[in-house]
Each structure stands twice: as structure tokens, then as C-alpha cells.
Design a protein around this motif. Sequence first.
Motif, PDB file in Angstrom:
ATOM      1  N   GLY A  34     -28.378  39.610 -10.278  1.00  0.00           N
ATOM      2  CA  GLY A  34     -28.550  39.439 -11.523  1.00  0.00           C
ATOM      3  C   GLY A  34     -28.359  37.881 -11.707  1.00  0.00           C
ATOM      4  N   ARG A  35     -27.266  37.240 -11.233  1.00  0.00           N
ATOM      5  CA  ARG A  35     -26.947  35.857 -11.427  1.00  0.00           C
ATOM      6  C   ARG A  35     -28.033  35.090 -10.813  1.00  0.00           C
ATOM      7  NH1 ARG A  35     -24.089  33.318 -14.570  1.00  0.00           N
ATOM      8  NH2 ARG A  35     -23.734  31.594 -13.183  1.00  0.00           N
ATOM      9  N   MET A  36     -28.879  35.617  -9.701  1.00  0.00           N
ATOM     10  CA  MET A  36     -29.826  34.915  -9.194  1.00  0.00           C
ATOM     11  C   MET A  36     -31.157  34.865 -10.047  1.00  0.00           C
ATOM     12  SD  MET A  36     -29.155  32.968  -6.395  1.00  0.00           S
ATOM     13  CE  MET A  36     -30.683  32.852  -5.806  1.00  0.00           C
ATOM     14  N   THR A  37     -31.262  36.244 -10.560  1.00  0.00           N
ATOM     15  CA  THR A  37     -32.358  36.280 -11.665  1.00  0.00           C
ATOM     16  C   THR A  37     -32.133  35.619 -12.536  1.00  0.00           C
ATOM     17  OG1 THR A  37     -32.822  38.545 -11.019  1.00  0.00           O
ATOM     18  CG2 THR A  37     -33.458  37.866 -12.796  1.00  0.00           C
ATOM     19  N   TYR A  38     -31.011  35.118 -13.229  1.00  0.00           N
ATOM     20  CA  TYR A  38     -30.706  34.537 -14.518  1.00  0.00           C
ATOM     21  C   TYR A  38     -31.082  33.086 -14.093  1.00  0.00           C
ATOM     22  CZ  TYR A  38     -27.937  31.487 -17.648  1.00  0.00           C
ATOM     23  OH  TYR A  38     -27.578  30.470 -18.501  1.00  0.00           O
ATOM     24  N   LEU A  39     -30.579  32.460 -12.998  1.00  0.00           N
ATOM     25  CA  LEU A  39     -30.609  31.140 -12.640  1.00  0.00           C
ATOM     26  C   LEU A  39     -32.164  30.822 -11.996  1.00  0.00           C
ATOM     27  CD1 LEU A  39     -27.401  30.790 -10.303  1.00  0.00           C
ATOM     28  CD2 LEU A  39     -27.797  29.721 -12.571  1.00  0.00           C
ATOM     29  N   THR A  40     -32.706  31.900 -11.708  1.00  0.00           N
ATOM     30  CA  THR A  40     -34.228  31.654 -11.565  1.00  0.00           C
ATOM     31  C   THR A  40     -34.834  31.294 -12.937  1.00  0.00           C
ATOM     32  OG1 THR A  40     -34.089  32.903  -9.455  1.00  0.00           O
ATOM     33  CG2 THR A  40     -36.483  32.563 -10.488  1.00  0.00           C
ATOM     34  N   GLY A  41     -34.510  32.195 -13.861  1.00  0.00           N
ATOM     35  CA  GLY A  41     -35.015  32.328 -15.279  1.00  0.00           C
ATOM     36  C   GLY A  41     -34.735  30.762 -15.870  1.00  0.00           C
ATOM     37  N   ARG A  42     -33.417  30.288 -15.708  1.00  0.00           N
ATOM     38  CA  ARG A  42     -33.175  28.914 -15.888  1.00  0.00           C
ATOM     39  C   ARG A  42     -34.023  27.655 -15.609  1.00  0.00           C
ATOM     40  NH1 ARG A  42     -31.213  27.629 -20.395  1.00  0.00           N
ATOM     41  NH2 ARG A  42     -30.181  25.810 -19.636  1.00  0.00           N
ATOM     42  N   VAL A  43     -34.070  27.955 -14.052  1.00  0.00           N
ATOM     43  CA  VAL A  43     -34.850  26.847 -13.381  1.00  0.00           C
ATOM     44  C   VAL A  43     -36.403  26.843 -13.888  1.00  0.00           C
ATOM     45  CG1 VAL A  43     -35.928  26.509 -11.089  1.00  0.00           C
ATOM     46  CG2 VAL A  43     -33.601  26.816 -11.279  1.00  0.00           C
ATOM     47  N   THR A  44     -36.853  28.291 -14.321  1.00  0.00           N
ATOM     48  CA  THR A  44     -38.169  28.140 -14.579  1.00  0.00           C
ATOM     49  C   THR A  44     -38.386  27.586 -15.754  1.00  0.00           C
ATOM     50  OG1 THR A  44     -38.610  30.350 -13.542  1.00  0.00           O
ATOM     51  CG2 THR A  44     -40.101  29.915 -15.335  1.00  0.00           C
ATOM     52  N   TYR A  45     -37.431  27.903 -16.753  1.00  0.00           N
ATOM     53  CA  TYR A  45     -37.408  27.280 -18.167  1.00  0.00           C
ATOM     54  C   TYR A  45     -37.259  25.784 -17.914  1.00  0.00           C
ATOM     55  CZ  TYR A  45     -35.458  25.807 -22.580  1.00  0.00           C
ATOM     56  OH  TYR A  45     -35.185  24.829 -23.420  1.00  0.00           O
ATOM     57  N   LEU A  46     -36.394  25.260 -17.326  1.00  0.00           N
ATOM     58  CA  LEU A  46     -36.342  23.745 -17.049  1.00  0.00           C
ATOM     59  C   LEU A  46     -37.460  23.328 -16.579  1.00  0.00           C
ATOM     60  CD1 LEU A  46     -32.692  23.592 -16.093  1.00  0.00           C
ATOM     61  CD2 LEU A  46     -33.527  22.975 -18.349  1.00  0.00           C
ATOM     62  N   THR A  47     -38.291  23.823 -15.739  1.00  0.00           N
ATOM     63  CA  THR A  47     -39.633  23.294 -15.053  1.00  0.00           C
ATOM     64  C   THR A  47     -40.476  23.236 -16.141  1.00  0.00           C
ATOM     65  OG1 THR A  47     -39.097  24.443 -12.655  1.00  0.00           O
ATOM     66  CG2 THR A  47     -41.063  23.826 -13.188  1.00  0.00           C
ATOM     67  N   GLY A  48     -40.735  24.364 -17.026  1.00  0.00           N
ATOM     68  CA  GLY A  48     -41.630  24.426 -18.002  1.00  0.00           C
ATOM     69  C   GLY A  48     -41.201  23.277 -19.049  1.00  0.00           C
ATOM     70  N   ARG A  49     -39.881  23.103 -19.230  1.00  0.00           N
ATOM     71  CA  ARG A  49     -39.463  21.840 -20.145  1.00  0.00           C
ATOM     72  C   ARG A  49     -40.068  20.340 -19.347  1.00  0.00           C
ATOM     73  NH1 ARG A  49     -39.032  21.701 -25.367  1.00  0.00           N
ATOM     74  NH2 ARG A  49     -37.260  19.968 -25.146  1.00  0.00           N
ATOM     75  N   VAL A  50     -39.905  20.305 -18.317  1.00  0.00           N
ATOM     76  CA  VAL A  50     -40.029  18.964 -17.522  1.00  0.00           C
ATOM     77  C   VAL A  50     -41.665  18.818 -17.596  1.00  0.00           C
ATOM     78  CG1 VAL A  50     -40.324  18.194 -15.397  1.00  0.00           C
ATOM     79  CG2 VAL A  50     -38.129  18.953 -15.933  1.00  0.00           C
ATOM     80  N   THR A  51     -42.275  19.896 -17.280  1.00  0.00           N
ATOM     81  CA  THR A  51     -43.882  19.815 -17.541  1.00  0.00           C
ATOM     82  C   THR A  51     -44.426  19.582 -18.722  1.00  0.00           C
ATOM     83  OG1 THR A  51     -43.968  21.797 -15.904  1.00  0.00           O
ATOM     84  CG2 THR A  51     -45.929  21.122 -17.248  1.00  0.00           C
ATOM     85  N   TYR A  52     -43.700  20.120 -19.946  1.00  0.00           N
ATOM     86  CA  TYR A  52     -44.083  19.562 -21.199  1.00  0.00           C
ATOM     87  C   TYR A  52     -43.695  18.168 -21.364  1.00  0.00           C
ATOM     88  CZ  TYR A  52     -43.108  19.183 -26.310  1.00  0.00           C
ATOM     89  OH  TYR A  52     -43.489  18.837 -27.608  1.00  0.00           O
ATOM     90  N   LEU A  53     -42.575  17.673 -21.049  1.00  0.00           N
ATOM     91  CA  LEU A  53     -42.133  16.366 -21.527  1.00  0.00           C
ATOM     92  C   LEU A  53     -43.133  15.580 -20.530  1.00  0.00           C
ATOM     93  CD1 LEU A  53     -38.154  16.710 -21.469  1.00  0.00           C
ATOM     94  CD2 LEU A  53     -40.040  16.135 -23.345  1.00  0.00           C
ATOM     95  N   THR A  54     -43.707  15.851 -19.486  1.00  0.00           N
ATOM     96  CA  THR A  54     -44.659  15.266 -18.540  1.00  0.00           C
ATOM     97  C   THR A  54     -45.792  15.006 -19.247  1.00  0.00           C
ATOM     98  OG1 THR A  54     -43.419  15.818 -16.525  1.00  0.00           O
ATOM     99  CG2 THR A  54     -45.536  14.870 -16.598  1.00  0.00           C
ATOM    100  N   GLY A  55     -46.154  16.124 -20.106  1.00  0.00           N
ATOM    101  CA  GLY A  55     -47.417  15.823 -20.894  1.00  0.00           C
ATOM    102  C   GLY A  55     -47.436  15.272 -22.003  1.00  0.00           C
ATOM    103  N   ARG A  56     -46.034  15.195 -22.492  1.00  0.00           N
ATOM    104  CA  ARG A  56     -46.108  14.118 -23.704  1.00  0.00           C
ATOM    105  C   ARG A  56     -46.095  12.894 -23.280  1.00  0.00           C
ATOM    106  NH1 ARG A  56     -46.784  15.267 -28.550  1.00  0.00           N
ATOM    107  NH2 ARG A  56     -45.299  13.904 -29.029  1.00  0.00           N
ATOM    108  N   VAL A  57     -45.322  12.444 -22.209  1.00  0.00           N
ATOM    109  CA  VAL A  57     -45.368  11.062 -21.658  1.00  0.00           C
ATOM    110  C   VAL A  57     -46.648  10.576 -21.367  1.00  0.00           C
ATOM    111  CG1 VAL A  57     -44.752   9.627 -19.589  1.00  0.00           C
ATOM    112  CG2 VAL A  57     -42.962  10.964 -20.856  1.00  0.00           C
ATOM    113  N   THR A  58     -47.652  11.798 -20.673  1.00  0.00           N
ATOM    114  CA  THR A  58     -49.106  11.435 -20.426  1.00  0.00           C
ATOM    115  C   THR A  58     -49.648  10.914 -21.535  1.00  0.00           C
ATOM    116  OG1 THR A  58     -48.815  12.548 -18.276  1.00  0.00           O
ATOM    117  CG2 THR A  58     -51.122  12.282 -19.091  1.00  0.00           C
TER     118      THR A  58
END
Length: 126
Positions: A34-58
Motif C-alpha cells: 500500500g505504501r509503495m502504491t501511494y508513493l508511486t501515485g505521488r511520483v506520478t503526480y509530481l511527474t505530471g506537475r513537472v511535465t505541466y511546468l515544463t510545458g509552461r516554461v516552453t
Amino acid sequence: MYLFIQLITLLKGQVTFLTGRVTYLTGRVTYLTGRMTYLTGRVTYLTGRVTYLTGRVTHLTGLLDRTDDLLDRTGDLLDRAGDLLDRTGDLLDRTGDLLDMKVDLLDRTGTHLTGRVTYLTGRVTY
């Protein structure tokens, strides 16, 4: 026979202990999964945020490039306007030169006419 019953009781206790231990470890594995699933979700969320911010910077980089192009074009237009002002100044200088030449011609014409009048006056007087 007594030893046999005690041996079975001991083995039954060991089985119960091991069953409890397996249950405990299964619970730990479930918790960690369960912890791994939660952390994987957090990493996926943060990856999405980084992708969004990269798009904004572009996007902002593109806007800055366009702004730079517009500033370059504005500078070119200002250079052209300066050239036109220089040409206008040159035309005004030439116009002034032409006016000076016209005044010189009028002076010469006046001098010539004065000479003619003097000549004619002299002729009439003679």
C-alpha cells in the motif's frame, strides 16, 4: 504416551506461532505494498506537475522569443524611420539650396535690371 501428547501440543503451539508470524508478515507485506502504491501515485503526480511546468516554461520561452522578434522588428522600423527623417532633412537642405540659388538669380536679375535702367537712363539723358 504423555510425551507424545506434550510433543503434539508443542508442535501445535509452534504451528500456531508460525501461522501468526505468517499472518503478521502478510500484513506487513500488504502495508508496504500500500505504501509503495501511494508513493508511486505521488511520483506520478509530481511527474505530471513537472511535465505541466515544463510545458509552461516552453510556452513562456516561445512568448519571449516572439517578444524578442517584435522588438527586433520595432528596432528595424525605428531605423527605417530614422533613415526617412535623414532623407527628409536632405530634401529640406536641397530645398534650402534651391531657394538660395533662386535668391541669387533674383539678385542677379535685379542687378541686371538696375544696369539696364542705368544704361537706358544714360541713353535718354545723352
